[in-house]
Design an enzyme around this catalytic site. Structure first.
Site, PDB file in Angstrom:
ATOM      1  N   CYS A   1      19.200  47.547  36.507  1.00 23.09           N
ATOM      2  CA  CYS A   1      18.499  46.302  36.851  1.00 23.09           C
ATOM      3  C   CYS A   1      19.150  45.565  38.011  1.00 23.09           C
ATOM      4  CB  CYS A   1      18.447  45.383  35.632  1.00 23.09           C
ATOM      5  SG  CYS A   1      17.638  46.181  34.253  1.00 23.09           S
TER       6      CYS A   1
ATOM      7  N   ASN B   1       9.397  44.586  32.452  1.00 21.04           N
ATOM      8  CA  ASN B   1      10.695  44.801  33.088  1.00 21.04           C
ATOM      9  C   ASN B   1      10.645  46.125  33.858  1.00 21.04           C
ATOM     10  OD1 ASN B   1      13.348  45.354  33.726  1.00 21.04           O
ATOM     11  ND2 ASN B   1      14.161  44.915  31.692  1.00 21.04           N
TER      12      ASN B   1
ATOM     13  N   HIS C   1      15.974  38.229  37.564  1.00 22.18           N
ATOM     14  CA  HIS C   1      15.524  39.523  37.035  1.00 22.18           C
ATOM     15  C   HIS C   1      14.606  39.263  35.836  1.00 22.18           C
ATOM     16  CE1 HIS C   1      15.460  43.521  35.462  1.00 22.18           C
ATOM     17  NE2 HIS C   1      16.247  43.264  34.433  1.00 22.18           N
TER      18      HIS C   1
HETATM   19  O1  UT7 Z   1      16.740  44.672  31.983  1.00 23.03           O
HETATM   20  C1  UT7 Z   1      17.681  45.397  31.269  1.00 23.03           C
HETATM   21  C2  UT7 Z   1      18.403  44.552  30.335  1.00 23.03           C
HETATM   22  N1  UT7 Z   1      17.656  44.456  29.097  1.00 23.03           N
HETATM   23  C3  UT7 Z   1      17.468  43.286  28.530  1.00 23.03           C
HETATM   24  O2  UT7 Z   1      17.847  42.277  29.062  1.00 23.03           O
HETATM   25  C4  UT7 Z   1      16.816  43.264  27.165  1.00 23.03           C
HETATM   26  C5  UT7 Z   1      17.541  42.306  26.265  1.00 23.03           C
HETATM   27  N2  UT7 Z   1      17.047  42.330  24.914  1.00 23.03           N
HETATM   28  C6  UT7 Z   1      15.833  41.848  24.557  1.00 23.03           C
HETATM   29  O3  UT7 Z   1      15.069  41.462  25.391  1.00 23.03           O
HETATM   30  C7  UT7 Z   1      15.497  41.770  23.104  1.00 23.03           C
HETATM   31  O4  UT7 Z   1      16.656  42.037  22.343  1.00 23.03           O
HETATM   32  C8  UT7 Z   1      14.353  42.713  22.663  1.00 23.03           C
HETATM   33  C9  UT7 Z   1      13.037  42.250  23.247  1.00 23.03           C
HETATM   34  C10 UT7 Z   1      14.630  44.135  23.091  1.00 23.03           C
HETATM   35  C11 UT7 Z   1      14.227  42.672  21.147  1.00 23.03           C
HETATM   36  O5  UT7 Z   1      13.973  41.336  20.733  1.00 23.03           O
HETATM   37  P1  UT7 Z   1      14.866  40.627  19.608  1.00 23.03           P
HETATM   38  O6  UT7 Z   1      14.334  39.286  19.445  1.00 23.03           O
HETATM   39  O7  UT7 Z   1      16.300  40.776  19.986  1.00 23.03           O
HETATM   40  O8  UT7 Z   1      14.513  41.481  18.348  1.00 23.03           O
HETATM   41  P2  UT7 Z   1      15.485  42.194  17.320  1.00 23.03           P
HETATM   42  O9  UT7 Z   1      15.901  43.511  17.843  1.00 23.03           O
HETATM   43  O10 UT7 Z   1      16.540  41.229  16.866  1.00 23.03           O
HETATM   44  O11 UT7 Z   1      14.516  42.383  16.113  1.00 23.03           O
HETATM   45  C12 UT7 Z   1      14.056  41.286  15.311  1.00 23.03           C
HETATM   46  C13 UT7 Z   1      13.045  41.832  14.303  1.00 23.03           C
HETATM   47  C14 UT7 Z   1      13.579  43.068  13.558  1.00 23.03           C
HETATM   48  O12 UT7 Z   1      13.029  43.036  12.271  1.00 23.03           O
HETATM   49  P3  UT7 Z   1      13.895  42.561  11.002  1.00 23.03           P
HETATM   50  O13 UT7 Z   1      15.076  43.463  10.963  1.00 23.03           O
HETATM   51  O14 UT7 Z   1      14.261  41.149  11.292  1.00 23.03           O
HETATM   52  O15 UT7 Z   1      12.952  42.734   9.859  1.00 23.03           O
HETATM   53  C15 UT7 Z   1      13.002  44.213  14.330  1.00 23.03           C
HETATM   54  O16 UT7 Z   1      12.853  45.366  13.560  1.00 23.03           O
HETATM   55  O17 UT7 Z   1      11.886  42.276  15.016  1.00 23.03           O
HETATM   56  C16 UT7 Z   1      11.657  43.658  14.744  1.00 23.03           C
HETATM   57  N3  UT7 Z   1      11.112  44.264  15.957  1.00 23.03           N
HETATM   58  C17 UT7 Z   1       9.811  44.274  16.228  1.00 23.03           C
HETATM   59  N4  UT7 Z   1       8.740  43.794  15.551  1.00 23.03           N
HETATM   60  C18 UT7 Z   1       7.534  43.951  16.115  1.00 23.03           C
HETATM   61  C19 UT7 Z   1      11.784  44.857  16.973  1.00 23.03           C
HETATM   62  N5  UT7 Z   1      10.915  45.263  17.911  1.00 23.03           N
HETATM   63  C20 UT7 Z   1       9.683  44.909  17.475  1.00 23.03           C
HETATM   64  C21 UT7 Z   1       8.397  45.059  17.997  1.00 23.03           C
HETATM   65  N6  UT7 Z   1       7.361  44.560  17.292  1.00 23.03           N
HETATM   66  N7  UT7 Z   1       8.161  45.650  19.179  1.00 23.03           N
END
Ligand code: UT7
Length: 328
Positions: A113, A285, A255
């Site tokens: 990125c 992204n 970004h």
């Molecule tokens: O450009 C490169 C650098 N990358 C980044 O900057 C990305 C940084 N990270 C993020 O943007 C976020 O961490 C994500 C968008 C990837 C994920 O979002 P989050 O709010 O951190 O979600 P999480 O991984 O903490 O998951 C929260 C909940 C989980 O369920 P439980 O365990 O609380 O029941 C996940 O299983 O959301 C669930 N989950 C989803 N639910 C519906 C994870 N992905 C999804 C999804 N749809 N696509």
């Protein structure tokens, strides 16, 4: 010494749109979750056979046309990408051939990125030293080629596309141009966002394919924490050492990884949202592609005008991060 400036910009995105509703049919997710957690509504996806060099060449030719420079007069092409057409040759060589820049040399930069911002800095040095007149800096990724569309946490954020900037020297009485930068890497974060196989560590084998190790592996929460801390930290450091605050910045171009990362940085910089460029809703992204796409969006919306003080910032795999100040 001459100063480097961005003379013109060109972008390229494949026409096919993959909406959140399309993703609902592919993985266990919802439009509401994606919009609320990331700010993304859709992303563009390349058709099979459309490569990083294709999009790069399209963007470069648009930038050259907008800047009134012939491909024959390009001295150097730098392609920032983590999705090269092939491991070798460098995608920059393929772009050089496609756009007919016969006298240009070139190389690729692989820093995910942060690629476009780092490449701008490197390209700018060749202008500042007087070695070159016309440098084309490209940030393009075809992320769909390395994304696992069964991994709902990762597949929902990435898209394909990017753009090119034509860098030239400023005129002597020009107020515009590159001002300052801070770039930083922290390799201890390497495992949190990586593509595990296909390199010298785990060469391609039936086993690595079966284990889906040729796709991006991301531990989203860890990356998110690093990004929300590092992006504002570098921006504040850069502004402070130039005697500036967030209030002096006319346009902030971050970004586009997650809208929540952007808004948290903006809060720390105490900047009104109308000075911030956001187009993650349309493109997701695109890794090295986000910054040139955001510059183009800002120009098209009339958000970015000649003479504006611009702050750009990035955070990504590596970990890597950067911030850059320039007068547009
Ligand atoms: O450009 C490169 C650098 N990358 C980044 O900057 C990305 C940084 N990270 C993020 O943007 C976020 O961490 C994500 C968008 C990837 C994920 O979002 P989050 O709010 O951190 O979600 P999480 O991984 O903490 O998951 C929260 C909940 C989980 O369920 P439980 O365990 O609380 O029941 C996940 O299983 O959301 C669930 N989950 C989803 N639910 C519906 C994870 N992905 C999804 C999804 N749809 N696509």
């Amino acid at each position: 010494m001459a100063k480097a400036k961005v003379k013109s910009i060109g972008t390229a995105v494949p026409p096919k749109v993959l909406s959140n509703f399309d993703l609902e049919k592919m993985v266990d997710t919802t439009n509401d979750w994606i919009v609320e957690r990331t700010g993304i509504h859709q992303r563009h996806i390349a058709a099979p056979g459309v490569t990083t060099s294709d999009l790069s060449a399209e963007a470069a030719l648009k930038a050259l046309e907008a800047g009134g420079v012939s491909p024959a007069d390009v001295d150097l092409i730098i392609v920032a990408t983590i999705t090269p057409d092939m491991y070798l040759p460098a995608t920059a060589c393929l772009v050089q051939d496609k756009i007919g820049s016969k006298k240009a040399w070139g190389f690729d930069m692989s820093i995910a990125c942060s690629g476009f911002l780092y490449a701008m800095q490197v390209g700018g040095q060749f202008i500042q030293s007087g070695a070159h007149k016309n440098v084309v800096v490209i940030g393009v990724d075809v992320m769909s080629s390395i994304i696992d569309y069964t991994d709902r946490q990762t597949c929902i954020i990435f898209g394909d596309g990017g753009g090119a900037a034509l860098l030239t020297a400023t005129e002597s009485d020009d107020e515009v141009g590159f001002i300052d930068f801070i770039h930083e890497v922290d390799g201890s974060g390497g495992d949190y966002l990586c593509l595990p196989a296909g390199g010298s560590k785990l060469p391609a084998s039936h086993e690595t394919v079966d284990q889906r190790k040729h796709f991006v592996h991301q531990e989203g929460k860890v990356v998110f924490k690093y990004a929300t801390r590092k992006m504002p930290e570098l921006c504040v450091k850069l502004l402070e050492r130039n005697g500036l605050t967030g209030d002096d910045v006319d346009v902030f171009i971050p970004h586009q990884a997650n809208l929540r990362i952007i808004t948290s940085a903006v809060e720390r910089l105490k900047m009104p949202m109308d000075r911030v460029v956001v187009n993650i809703d349309q493109f997701g992204n695109t890794t090295a592609g986000t910054l040139p796409l955001a510059i183009e969006s800002a120009v098209q919306r009339g958000q970015l005008k000649k003479g504006d003080l611009v702050l750009m910032a990035t955070v990504g795999a590596g970990f890597s991060a950067g911030a850059m100040l320039l007068r547009w």
